[in-house]
Design an enzyme around this catalytic site. Structure first.
Site, PDB file in Angstrom:
ATOM      1  N   ASP A   1      15.347 -22.689 -45.985  1.00 64.29           N
ATOM      2  CA  ASP A   1      16.469 -23.626 -46.036  1.00 64.29           C
ATOM      3  C   ASP A   1      17.698 -23.013 -46.684  1.00 64.29           C
ATOM      4  O   ASP A   1      17.630 -22.015 -47.406  1.00 64.29           O
ATOM      5  CB  ASP A   1      16.081 -24.910 -46.754  1.00 64.29           C
TER       6      ASP A   1
ATOM      7  N   GLU B   1      13.730 -25.490 -50.712  1.00 63.94           N
ATOM      8  CA  GLU B   1      13.878 -24.844 -52.022  1.00 63.94           C
ATOM      9  C   GLU B   1      15.177 -25.246 -52.706  1.00 63.94           C
ATOM     10  O   GLU B   1      15.265 -25.258 -53.937  1.00 63.94           O
ATOM     11  CB  GLU B   1      13.829 -23.322 -51.851  1.00 63.94           C
TER      12      GLU B   1
END
Length: 356
Positions: free
Chosen positions: A75, A129
């Site tokens: 991400d 994350e």
């Protein structure tokens, strides 16, 4: 979104550009996870592949004495008009180039093209994350597929300018609260000013002497800072409450109990409430696999100032380091970019380490 086709055997620079061109803002990683899963299943038959939510894991089962885990998050923070990627000489621009699709590209390329490593290899591409810890894909993997995280060394591809940053600091936030008694400011002697009562707290912060702690040759410097202050009711009222938020960045030789106790000791006599905590990670550089990796890099490892997911691996008893292309100071910026020579160098280091 159509699933793009990734060529994992391509130059990691080109692979990084393809990853950047597949948007994957936290919570919306499905298209990139689909592409990574499809590429690994098709192009890396020597790997066992597992899908967990929007995380993709793969591993060898060669019966080697040791296992190395390479991890990277898929991400990114929200796009800031910086997708698709663009090249300018040896610089590659785009959202996630530094944090951390360059690291992902190196890991994916190594996993797909290295069919006979001297250590068994596990790769973990995980989701979420960049958002709150409760959503971090590593937590879900630990709960549901703990055996996939077993390793003798974990290398997290966070940006380190292709150097080695070992372990990480822990972080703790606390609120220091003072109380008073409200009164009209025209008759202030009838009240007790809570903001004024905060003076000794600020004095202690100003006089605070942080520790420097050498662990495995890496020097971690602690810090205790006020990061927020609030108080006051109106322009004509003596305030009856004031709150200072402090952030303690501590060396990984302190566990949670020790870090909490230290903050309570510093502010002894005041109302202290711990509001957030994440443990640090010891570097573990004396572990055999870690020592081999350091030798392969030829680098002098440095302490990681900041918190990363190496903490999660350290909590599982796995020595962990940060190693990846990209300047961490460029992460999350509009002009985020990576020096492509670092992708080439990081790939060579990992290949050298894993082939001997």
């Amino acid at each position: 979104m159509a699933v793009p086709e990734l060529d994992l055997a391509a130059d990691p620079i080109e692979l990084c550009a393809a990853l950047v061109d597949t948007p994957s803002v936290s919570g919306d990683e499905a298209a990139l996870a689909d592409a990574m899963e499809a590429a690994l299943r098709k192009q890396a038959p020597h790997l066992e592949v597992l899908r967990s939510g929007d995380a993709v894991l793969a591993r060898t089962q060669l019966g080697r004495e040791r296992r190395v885990l390479l991890a990277g998050h898929l991400d990114t923070v929200p796009i800031a008009d910086n997708v698709p990627s663009r090249r300018d000489g040896h610089l590659l621009y785009g959202c996630g180039t530094t944090d951390m699709k360059s690291g992902d590209a190196v890991i994916a390329h190594i996993a797909a093209t290295l069919t006979d490593p001297r250590h068994d290899l596990t790769v973990v591409f995980y989701d979420c994350e960049e958002v709150e810890a409760a959503r971090n894909g590593l937590g879900r993997i630990e709960r549901e597929h703990r055996d996939w995280l077993a390793a003798d060394l974990a290398i997290l591809g966070e940006p380190t300018n292709a150097g080695v940053e070992a372990g990480c600091q822990g972080t703790l936030k606390a609120e220091i609260r003072t109380s008073g008694r409200r009164a009209h400011s025209a008759r202030s002697w009838l009240g007790t000013n809570a903001i004024h009562a905060m003076g000794p707290v600020l004095d202690r912060l100003r006089a605070y002497a942080p520790r420097d702690v050498d662990i495995d040759g890496c020097v971690y410097r602690e810090g205790l800072q006020a990061v927020r202050i609030g108080g006051g009711v109106a322009g004509n009222v003596v305030p009856d409450e004031c709150v200072v938020t402090v952030n303690f960045r501590f060396a990984p030789d302190r566990d949670g109990d020790a870090a909490r106790q230290h903050v309570h000791d510093v502010f002894d006599g005041f109302d202290v409430a711990i509001t957030d905590f994440a443990p640090g990670a010891l570097p573990g550089l004396t572990a055999p696999a870690a020592a081999e990796f350091i030798a392969a890099t030829g680098a002098v490892p440095a302490a990681k100032y900041g918190w990363t997911d190496v903490s999660r691996f350290a909590a599982l008893g796995i020595p962990a380091v940060n190693f990846g292309p990209g300047d961490p100071n460029l992460a999350h910026t509009r002009d985020e970019h990576v020096d492509t020579t670092q992708l080439t160098d990081a790939t060579a280091v990992l290949r050298r380490f894993l082939t001997g």
